[in-house]
Structure formats: structure tokens, C-alpha cells
Design an enzyme around this catalytic site. Structure first.
Site, PDB file in Angstrom:
ATOM      1  CB  CYS A  96      -6.075   2.551  -2.186  1.00  0.00           C
ATOM      2  SG  CYS A  96      -4.944   3.476  -1.170  1.00  0.00           S
ATOM      3  CG  HIS A 144      -9.618   0.737  -0.049  1.00  0.00           C
ATOM      4  ND1 HIS A 144      -8.731   1.676  -0.523  1.00  0.00           N
ATOM      5  CD2 HIS A 144     -10.320   1.344   0.922  1.00  0.00           C
ATOM      6  CE1 HIS A 144      -8.881   2.800   0.144  1.00  0.00           C
ATOM      7  NE2 HIS A 144      -9.831   2.616   1.034  1.00  0.00           N
ATOM      8  CG  ASP A 161      -2.182   0.655  -3.322  1.00  0.00           C
ATOM      9  OD1 ASP A 161      -1.065   1.169  -3.082  1.00  0.00           O
ATOM     10  OD2 ASP A 161      -3.207   0.931  -2.657  1.00  0.00           O
ATOM     11  CG  ASN A 162      -1.372   4.306  -4.487  1.00  0.00           C
ATOM     12  OD1 ASN A 162      -2.392   3.826  -4.004  1.00  0.00           O
ATOM     13  ND2 ASN A 162      -0.459   4.911  -3.728  1.00  0.00           N
ATOM     14  CG  ASP A 219      -2.106   0.874   1.107  1.00  0.00           C
ATOM     15  OD1 ASP A 219      -2.117   1.720   0.187  1.00  0.00           O
ATOM     16  OD2 ASP A 219      -3.037   0.726   1.921  1.00  0.00           O
ATOM     17  CG  ASP A 220      -0.179   4.832  -0.199  1.00  0.00           C
ATOM     18  OD1 ASP A 220      -0.949   4.317  -1.022  1.00  0.00           O
ATOM     19  OD2 ASP A 220      -0.509   5.788   0.528  1.00  0.00           O
TER      20      ASP A 220
HETATM   21 CA   LIG Z   1      -2.522   2.925  -1.751  1.00  0.00          CA
END
Ligand SMILES: [Ca+2]
Ligand SMILES: *[C@@H]1O[C@H](CO)[C@@H](O)[C@H](O)[C@H]1NC(C)=O
Length: 539
Positions: free
Chosen positions: A95, A158, A305-306, A55-56
């Protein structure tokens, strides 16, 4: 080697994950003696699939990509044993849409994970979102079930938190984790703390039963997610059951956290500590595959995810390496992801693929590995990467960079053309929200939505990965690049049938007041009266 590693007790940690590994190893040792360790031959062609989605986490967070603080020995050796993808992308700089794309193989503008409330706005699934993943979308685990896979998601979902949107309604057999980000703590009167689920029932809430100490950054959640993963893998291996594990731990998303053993151990503070624990967990999971003798039957893919959330930097953000800006933007820093494929004996070790890949390819690739076809009644943006994985071939394909309902940019070969540029509004920027700290590029990282559709800004990402030197429009190179890109964009736009947007409406009444299972725990909260409004997505 690995077996001994797992049995060694010299580690000062008394973490549950270690204990489980220890017990599992003992049981495994016995089962090996009885000859139960090997997979049955008929399952050989159907590998287990593990997708580890960070995540990130940024491209530049891995030692293999040059991070000087070297927190990722396990990921670096995973790359040495597998295939590294330096040109791998998320489907969106945020996300929820990125995750929806991974599981559907489709761009957010097709699968509905976007908003039409404003032009080119990032939308996601906060607690007040009414929508979630449409029942008309087909998710990866739903298709894998046809071949008898057992599917588990661990960590962040999410894709909507209302009961009809939860993972067990969408093809997953098991879940341990939460539907939303671990923001909080909230006071439970105007906003409830986020529930943590085991399968279809809540088992507590973040900041209550599942503590995150925002002062010290301490939380045991990664260890819990690791233990859940190791347990699941162990049980499926023992049952010789093909499985899909979607391991979506979220410690690298602000507020970043790590367990005590990792806190203070990295060179770059709490964020690096979280990376250390993620890397450790990846190592544990790969080791367990070796110990269980299923490493040659398991395809593992690691990505994020990003891009890193540089607006939370430097304390709560990772690194996007040489790339421009970060999360929320369609510059490379927002969407270029670390990516490693691993499958000993099948994917050649120590290889680098220059293939342009996306998280949507994990949908198509996984189905192909399972001997299944992608749905043929809809457009699929994912590509089957098997020829790349096995023969390091290159498949020509474009990358589309969307922000909400707008195609902001496209990459064709080494060229990236920006049709729209935007970081965020002057209003937000003046409040101190900066998506490109220290990286302003005049006319590129604009604070108004700037249209360039008549004459896109073009960069050569080979020579200029940081998108700092636009190619002059009067050059032959510009004209040649544009002549390659234009037909790709025209075709994409002609064929595009946008999905029904799912992220337009918000309502305080739909928040996680009384999730399934709250009665037994006596943790049900009273929802306010329904008052839907059109969600405001500021950037
Ligand atoms: Ca994210
Ligand atoms: C993490 O687990 C340890 C050992 O069980 C415990 O002492 C500690 O309080 C836990 N930390 C948090 C933040 O829950």
C-alpha cells in the site's frame, strides 16, 4: 436515465448517499432550468480529475477480466464506455509505497518510501512508523493547485500519520478518512485505535465512532466515503470549480467490510460483498457526473494499489486472475492491477490498450491534462499517457518491480526478467504465512532470497502470464530477450539516485495517541516515553 435512477425510491436502502443524491438531483434540476448546469467554456481544456484507488483489489476481481461471480456491472460498463488496460502495474506490491508513487510519479526507491533495514523488504506506515512522505517530494495536488484545482482525498492516506505528514500539509484542501489501515480494534492502552479525520481534525476513531463489526463484516464506511465523494463533486460542479478527487476507499483490504445491504449478496462471501459495494459506489460517482453535466469534462481512472492479498484467502482476499502469487511479491499477482480510463467523448469507448502503464503515470498524465509540466528538477518515472488515451498509440517503456531497496525484476515488452526471486522466508512460511497459496513454482516462488543477476529467469508474459514456464537459457529467444533487457537495466541502475529511506525507524510514542482535534472530542490518549528502534520488516 441516470437522473431517474437516482430519483427512484424503490431501493430498500435508506443510506445517506442515496438521500444526498436525491436532494442534489432536485437542486440540480432547478439549476438546469436556470441554465447553470454547463461548464464555462474557458474551463473546457482543464478537466476535473478523479482517481479511484482500490485497496488490495486484484486484477481478477472484475467481471471484465473474467471473474465468474460478476460483482462489477458498473466497472464493466465503465470499461465498455472507456479504455481498459490489461497491462497496468502498481509501483510496489504494498500500500504505502504504491500510494507514495502515485502521488509523486516516482518509484519508492527514489521518493524514499522504502527501507534499508534489510535487503528487499516491504515496508509501509504502521502506527509506530516515525517517517512519512518527505517534504522534499512534490505531490500531485500541490502542482494541480497552480491551475486552481480544489483537491480532496477520501479514504486511506498511508503516507505518514504524524501532523507534518498529513494530506492538508501536502496539497490537499479537504480530507475525509484515515491515515492508516483499518486494523483493530485495539484497547487504546498499548495501541490506540486509528483516528478518522475530517480535514485536519480527527472526528472519531475506527471501531468507536466509525464502527467495523469484525464478526458480521458490517461497516458503513464505504457509504460514508461515497457520500463524501458525491457531496464534493456536487459542490465543485455547482461552483464550476476544477477539482481533483482521490477516492481511496479501503473496504477490500482485510478486515474486509460492507454495509448491511451488500452483506451476503455476492457469490464469494464477504470479500465479494465489499467488491459489490465498491462497484455500486463507482456507478454512483459516474452517474453523478452525468447528472451534473460534467461527465465530458472529467477524466476518471480506476485502479488498485497492489495485488490481491492471497495470503488472507479465500475469505478475505480477492483474485489475481491468471497471475502468480499476490500482494507483497514482485510476481505478476503482486503488481498487475485492474485499470480503466473513462472520459466520455474524449477517450474512445470500448477500447483496450496494450500499453504498459503504472500508477506513476497518473501523476504525469493528470498534470498534462491540467496543462502543467512535471517537475524538471528530479527523475520522474511516470509517463504521460495522453497519446495512449486519445489515439491508442503504444509507447515503449519498461516496468521495474521493486521490493524495498532491490530491483527484483523488469518487464520489457512481453518479456519479464527476474533478477531476484523471493516469496517469504521459510520461517514465516512454516508459521502458515503463504504469499503464493496453491501456486508454488519450483525455483521461482523461492523461500530464500535467490539471486539470478548473472542469469535472470525470463518469462514471456504473453504466452505465459502465470510465470510458470521459464524460457530455457540455451534458446535463441532467451539470448535475444536478454540482449533487449540488459541495456534497459544498466541504464536504470546507472541513473538511479536512491532517496533517503523514510521507513527505517519505529517508535511507540509516535502512534495515534493524541491526533489534532482529540481535545474537543475528549479522545486524547497518553503517549508512552519515546524509545525509537529500527523497524523490523520480516518480508
Ligand atoms: Ca493495499
Ligand atoms: C449503519 O447504518 C445503519 C443505518 O443508520 C445503522 O442502523 C447501523 O447500525 C450502522 N452499522 C454500523 C456497523 O455502524
Amino acid at each position: 436515465m441516470h437522473f431517474l435512477n437516482m430519483l427512484s425510491c424503490d431501493n430498500p436502502l435508506t443510506l445517506c448517499a442515496m438521500d444526498v443524491s436525491f436532494i442534489q438531483s432536485l437542486i440540480l434540476f432547478c439549476s438546469l432550468i436556470w441554465g447553470l448546469g454547463a461548464q464555462s467554456p474557458e474551463n473546457k481544456t482543464i478537466p476535473n480529475i478523479i482517481i479511484m484507488l482500490m485497496d488490495d483489489m486484484g486484477w481478477g476481481d472484475l467481471g471484465i477480466f473474467g471473474q465468474p461471480s460478476k460483482e462489477t456491472p458498473n466497472l464493466d460498463s465503465m470499461a465498455a464506455q472507456g479504455m481498459l488496460f490489461p497491462n497496468f502495474y502498481s509501483a510496489n506490491p504494498l500500500c504505502s509505497p504504491s500510494r507514495a508513487s502515485l502521488l509523486t510519479g516516482r518509484l519508492p526507491v527514489r521518493n524514499g518510501f522504502y527501507t534499508t533495514n534489510g535487503h528487499a523488504r516491504n515496508a509501509y506506515t504502521p502506527q509506530e512508523i516515525v517517517g512519512g512522505i518527505s517534504k522534499d517530494e512534490i505531490l500531485l495536488p500541490q502542482v494541480l493547485k497552480k491551475k486552481g484545482y480544489i483537491n480532496k482525498i477520501i479514504g486511506k492516506w498511508h503516507l505518514g500519520h504524524r501532523p507534518q505528514h498529513l494530506p492538508l500539509e501536502r496539497g490537499f484542501d479537504e480530507w475525509f478518512g484515515a491515515p492508516n489501515c483499518h486494523f483493530g480494534p485495539y484497547n487504546n492502552s498499548d495501541r490506540p485505535n486509528i483516528p478518522v479525520y475530517k480535514n485536519s481534525q480527527m472526528v472519531g476513531r475506527y471501531y468507536e465512532e466509525f464502527r467495523i463489526d469484525k464478526k458480521t463484516g458490517e461497516s458503513n464506511l464505504t457509504q460514508i466515503y461515497l457520500k463524501e465523494g458525491l457531496d464534493f463533486i456536487y459542490h465543485q460542479a455547482m461552483a464550476r470549480q476544477p477539482f481533483f478527487l482521490y477516492w481511496a476507499a479501503d473496504a477490500t483490504h482485510a478486515p474486509v467490510y460492507a454495509s448491511k445491504h451488500f452483506l451476503g449478496k455476492s457469490q464469494r462471501g464477504r470479500y465479494g460483498d465489499a467488491v459489490l459495494e465498491m462497484d455500486y459506489s463507482v456507478g454512483q460517482i459516474l452517474d453523478s457526473l452525468h447528472v451534473l453535466g460534467i461527465d465530458k469534462d472529467t477524466f476518471v481512472f480506476f485502479t488498485s494499489d497492489n495485488g490481491a492479498a492471497v495470503m488472507s484467502g479465500p475469505k478475505q482476499s480477492g483474485s489475481n486472475g491468471p497471475f502468480l502469487c499476490g500482494k507483497e511479491t514482485t510476481f505478476e499477482g503482486g503488481m498487475r492491477e485492474p485499470a480503466i480510463a473513462w472520459w466520455p467523448g474524449r477517450i474512445p469507448a470500448g477500447t483496450v490498450s496494450q500499453q504498459l502503464g503504472t500508477v506513476m503515470d497518473l501523476f504525469s498524465t493528470s498534470l498534462s491534462l491540467a496543462g502543467l509540466n512535471v517537475p524538471d528538477d528530479r527523475a520522474i518515472d511516470g509517463l504521460d499517457l495522453n497519446p495512449v488515451l486519445h489515439n491508442n498509440t503504444l509507447i515503449n517503456r519498461p516496468i521495474f518491480y521493486y521490493r524495498g531497496n532491490e530491483m527484483m525484476a523488469v518487464r520489457v515488452g512481453p518479456y519479464k526478467a527476474h533478477y531476484w526471486t523471493w516469496s517469504n522466508s521459510w520461517e514465516e512460511f512454516n508459521k502458515g504465512i503463504d504469499f503464493c497459496p496453491g501456486q508454488e513454482v519450483a525455483g521461482v516462488t523461492t523461500h530464500i532470497q535467490k539471486e539470478h543477476t548473472m542469469q535472470p529467469i525470463i518469462f514471456h508474459l504473453g504466452r505465459d502470464p502465470g510465470e510458470k514456464y521459464p524460457i530455457s537459457v540455451v534458446t535463441k529467444e532467451y539470448q535475444e530477450a536478454l540482449s533487449q533487457i540488459t541495456p534497459v537495466v544498466d541504464k536504470h541502475k546507472q541513473d538511479l539516485v536512491p532517496g533517503e529511506p523514510q521507513l527505517n525507524m519505529c517508535d511507540m510514542a509516535v502512534m495515534n495517541w493524541a491526533p489534532p482535534g482529540c481535545e474537543q472530542l475528549r479522545k486524547c490518549l497518553k503517549a508512552p516515553k519515546s524509545q525509537p528502534w529500527k523497524c523490523d520488516w520480516p518480508h
